[in-house]
Scaffold this motif. Sequence first.
Motif, PDB file in Angstrom:
ATOM      1  N   THR A 106     -28.178   3.653  26.222  1.00 10.88           N
ATOM      2  CA  THR A 106     -29.602   3.694  25.942  1.00 10.88           C
ATOM      3  C   THR A 106     -30.506   3.017  26.759  1.00 10.88           C
ATOM      4  O   THR A 106     -31.285   2.768  26.454  1.00 10.88           O
ATOM      5  N   ILE A 107     -30.051   2.703  28.152  1.00 14.21           N
ATOM      6  CA  ILE A 107     -31.002   2.002  29.103  1.00 14.21           C
ATOM      7  C   ILE A 107     -32.123   2.557  29.314  1.00 14.21           C
ATOM      8  O   ILE A 107     -33.002   1.971  29.976  1.00 14.21           O
ATOM      9  N   ASN A 108     -32.235   4.026  29.120  1.00 10.34           N
ATOM     10  CA  ASN A 108     -33.396   4.688  29.518  1.00 10.34           C
ATOM     11  C   ASN A 108     -34.471   4.444  28.469  1.00 10.34           C
ATOM     12  O   ASN A 108     -35.688   4.636  29.136  1.00 10.34           O
ATOM     13  N   THR A 109     -34.308   3.796  27.479  1.00  5.14           N
ATOM     14  CA  THR A 109     -35.210   3.804  26.266  1.00  5.14           C
ATOM     15  C   THR A 109     -36.283   2.530  26.807  1.00  5.14           C
ATOM     16  O   THR A 109     -37.402   2.778  26.740  1.00  5.14           O
ATOM     17  N   PRO A 110     -35.604   1.449  27.153  1.00  2.00           N
ATOM     18  CA  PRO A 110     -36.704   0.545  27.562  1.00  2.00           C
ATOM     19  C   PRO A 110     -37.382   0.796  28.951  1.00  2.00           C
ATOM     20  O   PRO A 110     -38.835   0.529  29.138  1.00  2.00           O
ATOM     21  N   TRP A 130     -29.143   5.469  40.674  1.00  2.00           N
ATOM     22  CA  TRP A 130     -29.671   5.189  39.739  1.00  2.00           C
ATOM     23  C   TRP A 130     -31.072   4.593  39.617  1.00  2.00           C
ATOM     24  O   TRP A 130     -31.818   4.509  38.864  1.00  2.00           O
ATOM     25  N   THR A 131     -31.616   4.000  40.751  1.00  6.12           N
ATOM     26  CA  THR A 131     -32.996   3.572  40.928  1.00  6.12           C
ATOM     27  C   THR A 131     -33.804   4.802  41.146  1.00  6.12           C
ATOM     28  O   THR A 131     -35.090   4.425  40.340  1.00  6.12           O
ATOM     29  N   LEU A 132     -33.479   5.952  41.298  1.00  6.52           N
ATOM     30  CA  LEU A 132     -34.396   6.979  41.380  1.00  6.52           C
ATOM     31  C   LEU A 132     -34.687   7.438  39.955  1.00  6.52           C
ATOM     32  O   LEU A 132     -35.681   7.650  39.366  1.00  6.52           O
ATOM     33  N   PHE A 133     -33.321   7.262  39.194  1.00  7.30           N
ATOM     34  CA  PHE A 133     -33.496   7.700  37.733  1.00  7.30           C
ATOM     35  C   PHE A 133     -34.332   6.709  37.116  1.00  7.30           C
ATOM     36  O   PHE A 133     -35.474   7.063  36.229  1.00  7.30           O
ATOM     37  N   SER A 150     -36.825   4.732  38.353  1.00  5.52           N
ATOM     38  CA  SER A 150     -37.839   4.836  38.855  1.00  5.52           C
ATOM     39  C   SER A 150     -38.875   6.190  38.060  1.00  5.52           C
ATOM     40  O   SER A 150     -40.026   5.915  37.977  1.00  5.52           O
ATOM     41  N   ARG A 151     -38.240   7.175  38.073  1.00  5.28           N
ATOM     42  CA  ARG A 151     -38.907   8.399  37.594  1.00  5.28           C
ATOM     43  C   ARG A 151     -38.980   8.260  36.135  1.00  5.28           C
ATOM     44  O   ARG A 151     -39.967   8.751  35.348  1.00  5.28           O
ATOM     45  N   VAL A 152     -37.988   7.522  35.291  1.00  3.68           N
ATOM     46  CA  VAL A 152     -38.214   7.433  33.902  1.00  3.68           C
ATOM     47  C   VAL A 152     -39.527   6.537  33.804  1.00  3.68           C
ATOM     48  O   VAL A 152     -40.467   6.704  32.739  1.00  3.68           O
ATOM     49  N   ILE A 153     -39.536   5.410  34.252  1.00  2.69           N
ATOM     50  CA  ILE A 153     -40.859   4.651  34.321  1.00  2.69           C
ATOM     51  C   ILE A 153     -42.065   5.390  34.700  1.00  2.69           C
ATOM     52  O   ILE A 153     -42.938   4.868  34.127  1.00  2.69           O
ATOM     53  N   ASP A 154     -41.897   6.106  35.860  1.00  2.00           N
ATOM     54  CA  ASP A 154     -43.346   6.606  35.901  1.00  2.00           C
ATOM     55  C   ASP A 154     -43.696   7.721  34.909  1.00  2.00           C
ATOM     56  O   ASP A 154     -44.834   8.045  34.734  1.00  2.00           O
ATOM     57  N   VAL A 192     -26.386  11.309  35.160  1.00  2.00           N
ATOM     58  CA  VAL A 192     -27.986  11.066  35.412  1.00  2.00           C
ATOM     59  C   VAL A 192     -28.864  12.149  35.392  1.00  2.00           C
ATOM     60  O   VAL A 192     -29.896  12.092  34.679  1.00  2.00           O
ATOM     61  N   GLN A 193     -28.265  13.307  35.764  1.00  2.00           N
ATOM     62  CA  GLN A 193     -29.204  14.471  35.751  1.00  2.00           C
ATOM     63  C   GLN A 193     -29.369  15.125  34.211  1.00  2.00           C
ATOM     64  O   GLN A 193     -30.725  15.185  33.936  1.00  2.00           O
TER      65      GLN A 193
END
Length: 358
Positions: free
Chosen positions: A134-138, A165-168, A170-174, A274-275
């Motif tokens: 669930t790390i994508n959530t925050p 992982w940092t690309l993932f 970063s793009r989720v954050i954006d 990740v994809q």
Amino acid sequence: IKASYFKECLEKGEPFQDRSNIPAKFIYTGEEVLENWKKYGNMFLMILSYSWLSKKHPDPDLYHLKRLVPLLEKMRVLYSGKDIGNLFLLPGPKIPDFGIIVDFCSLWQNLSENEGEDSRTEEQKTEFDAGLKTINTPYGHQETTAIKLIGTPEDELRTYDLRGWTLFESRVIDGKGTGTIPKAMGWRGMNPEGCEVDFGSMNVLVVHEKIFPPQHGSSKAACQQYVSELLGLCAQRSVPCKPDRFRGELEERRCSAEIKGQRLFTSGKDQPFVQDKYEATYKMMTQTTTWNCSNLRVNNKYCEDLAGVLKDWSLKNIDLHNNEIGADGAAALAKALEVNASITNIDLGNNQIGDNGA
């Protein structure tokens, strides 16, 4: 983890520790986090995206810590609850010690030195797996501030841009929308030009270089400087990234990493995971209703890129006032309205659109 813990580590010249070795007084309980998060939103809860700088410890030489702590200290001054020269309106109780999510500190780590062994209990491993899923959530939640520490030491071969992982992250954050809690609670500030700043829009901070600690207390001039600095960090975020573009970026980074003799992922199983994770996350992000990038020096190129993803999104309000948008940027957004029926309001005030753009 409480922000004061990281400050203490820097003052002592010691790296931050894993969860099992952090004193209990610096760890919020889940109940405390939820209570404060509901009250203060992204002005309280924050998460880091950064590069691990060694196999056993992500920041053994305090490289990241020296950037993180001064940033948090400046945010602490701004969010102190004081009304400084009519610059800020922060009603209600003082915001407590920030809650910081850092993978190494927040998730149980395997500290065993022996191959194939695991120092964690079964319960700790279960909690680690649940947290990882669930790390994508925050990272993507609009009511959480995401801090990208994208700098790395000069001798670091695997930079922030050469990691999957940092690309993932970063793009989720954006793709996160604007936080709603600060504005709903009546919190607001002013930038040095006298334009109102929504603290909910300051939920993505991109840090390249070392940040100097606060030097001038909480005077009006100092706070104006801190607001300007934070807005500059916010201005470096990118527009949301479609899944097909994300897959392309992953492949580009994989090739770049291989050329330099590096691996994009330490585990070969991570890339397909990740994809898929990003595609699922992107679908959730498209339900965002408010996009506020006012006061961030947004230009025509940004508007053209944003227009390219609006077809997928359920946005209702777009606030881009007080930027550097010209006629071409306005035209790109107008074209996007032909394929997006959900948008009801676009604020383009105080730009350089001119008669042609209008």
